[in-house]
Scaffold this motif. Structure first.
Motif, PDB file in Angstrom:
ATOM      1  N   LYS A   1       0.826  -1.200   0.000  1.00 10.37           N
ATOM      2  CA  LYS A   1       0.000   0.000   0.000  1.00 10.37           C
ATOM      3  C   LYS A   1       0.865   1.257   0.000  1.00 10.37           C
ATOM      4  O   LYS A   1       0.539   2.247  -0.660  1.00 10.37           O
ATOM      5  CB  LYS A   1      -0.934   0.016   1.215  1.00 10.37           C
TER       6      LYS A   1
ATOM      7  N   SER B   1      -7.961   8.096  -4.905  1.00  9.19           N
ATOM      8  CA  SER B   1      -9.363   8.351  -4.545  1.00  9.19           C
ATOM      9  C   SER B   1     -10.274   7.255  -5.078  1.00  9.19           C
ATOM     10  O   SER B   1     -11.216   6.830  -4.396  1.00  9.19           O
ATOM     11  CB  SER B   1      -9.806   9.714  -5.093  1.00  9.19           C
TER      12      SER B   1
ATOM     13  N   ASP C   1      -9.578   4.065  -2.950  1.00 12.02           N
ATOM     14  CA  ASP C   1     -10.062   4.239  -1.581  1.00 12.02           C
ATOM     15  C   ASP C   1     -11.583   4.126  -1.500  1.00 12.02           C
ATOM     16  O   ASP C   1     -12.122   3.643  -0.499  1.00 12.02           O
ATOM     17  CB  ASP C   1      -9.620   5.603  -1.051  1.00 12.02           C
TER      18      ASP C   1
ATOM     19  N   THR D   1      -8.622   0.519   0.886  1.00 16.97           N
ATOM     20  CA  THR D   1      -8.838   1.601   1.841  1.00 16.97           C
ATOM     21  C   THR D   1      -7.522   2.318   2.102  1.00 16.97           C
ATOM     22  O   THR D   1      -6.531   1.691   2.480  1.00 16.97           O
ATOM     23  CB  THR D   1      -9.392   1.057   3.171  1.00 16.97           C
ATOM     24  N   PHE D   2      -7.536   3.635   1.885  1.00 16.47           N
ATOM     25  CA  PHE D   2      -6.380   4.489   2.181  1.00 16.47           C
ATOM     26  C   PHE D   2      -6.867   5.661   3.032  1.00 16.47           C
ATOM     27  O   PHE D   2      -7.093   6.753   2.508  1.00 16.47           O
ATOM     28  CB  PHE D   2      -5.738   5.013   0.891  1.00 16.47           C
TER      29      PHE D   2
ATOM     30  N   ASN E   1      -5.841  10.415   0.446  1.00 13.85           N
ATOM     31  CA  ASN E   1      -6.222  11.297  -0.671  1.00 13.85           C
ATOM     32  C   ASN E   1      -6.321  12.749  -0.220  1.00 13.85           C
ATOM     33  O   ASN E   1      -5.948  13.661  -0.960  1.00 13.85           O
ATOM     34  CB  ASN E   1      -7.513  10.831  -1.345  1.00 13.85           C
TER      35      ASN E   1
ATOM     36  N   SER F   1     -13.144   9.452  -6.591  1.00 12.81           N
ATOM     37  CA  SER F   1     -13.969   8.927  -5.512  1.00 12.81           C
ATOM     38  C   SER F   1     -15.366   8.567  -6.006  1.00 12.81           C
ATOM     39  O   SER F   1     -15.921   7.520  -5.642  1.00 12.81           O
ATOM     40  CB  SER F   1     -14.068   9.958  -4.384  1.00 12.81           C
TER      41      SER F   1
END
Length: 199
Positions: free
Chosen positions: A3, A22, A25, A30-31, A35, A61
């Protein structure tokens, strides 16, 4: 470790990397806040491109959420309930009762609100795609353009300000977290709370 490599790679790409992070995520990975941090750093480095950076974060996103929406649509209710667990009924009730407004509120709330569960529920229970896209779009525009504006407006001067007002910042953060938590509990209470009492 992998990651971190993705984050480093995305950060080196600028606007396309922000779009990538984005998108991932909001969909299959999942980050947390990465972003937002990338948007802040890029906007501070090149203020004139803030609108581009915020637009890329918003678009990435939004498309990530749409992908998750269609995956949930294909996966069915069993997959959603397996992921959402005891919150499934409350989330379903919230979306079915509030539609566009419910999705917008869920998209605006920060953690601990399990936002991806709401996206899954929107696909499973067939919230109209137009309403879904509009709600996510409005929420993401508000979020990323606000973050970008603050980064350009205050830039590096934000750090000395935070240092001089530590107590006020900490108090504000505590109030914000408490409010966010209270709102998330209110959203998730729905029929789930009733079901737990009856059980």
């Amino acid at each position: 470790m992998w990651k971190q490599k993705i984050v480093w790679f995305a950060g080196s790409l600028g606007a396309p990397g922000l779009f990538l992070i984005s998108f991932l995520d909001s969909s299959v990975l999942t980050f947390p806040v990465i972003n937002d941090l990338l948007l802040i750093n890029l906007s501070m480095a090149k203020p004139g491109r803030m609108v581009l950076y915020a637009s890329m974060a918003t678009l990435g996103s939004l498309l990530g959420c749409v992908l998750l929406y269609f995956l949930a649509f294909k996966g069915g209710e069993a997959v959603f309930r397996n992921k959402a667990g005891h919150q499934a009924d409350a989330i379903r009730h919230w979306l079915e009762k509030n539609g566009f407004g419910g999705m917008l509120v869920a998209a605006l709330l920060p953690p601990p609100t399990p936002f991806k569960f709401f996206v899954l529920a929107a696909g499973v229970f067939e919230l109209p795609l137009g309403s879904f896209v509009a709600a996510i779009g409005v929420a993401r525009i508000l979020r990323y353009f606000t973050v970008g504006y603050l980064a350009v407006r205050y830039g590096a001067s934000a750090l000395p300000f935070l240092g001089q007002h530590k107590l006020a910042v900490v108090a504000g953060a505590v109030v914000f977290v408490a409010f966010s938590y209270g709102m998330s509990r209110l959203v998730l209470r729905g029929k789930g709370g009733v079901a737990e009492k009856e059980g």
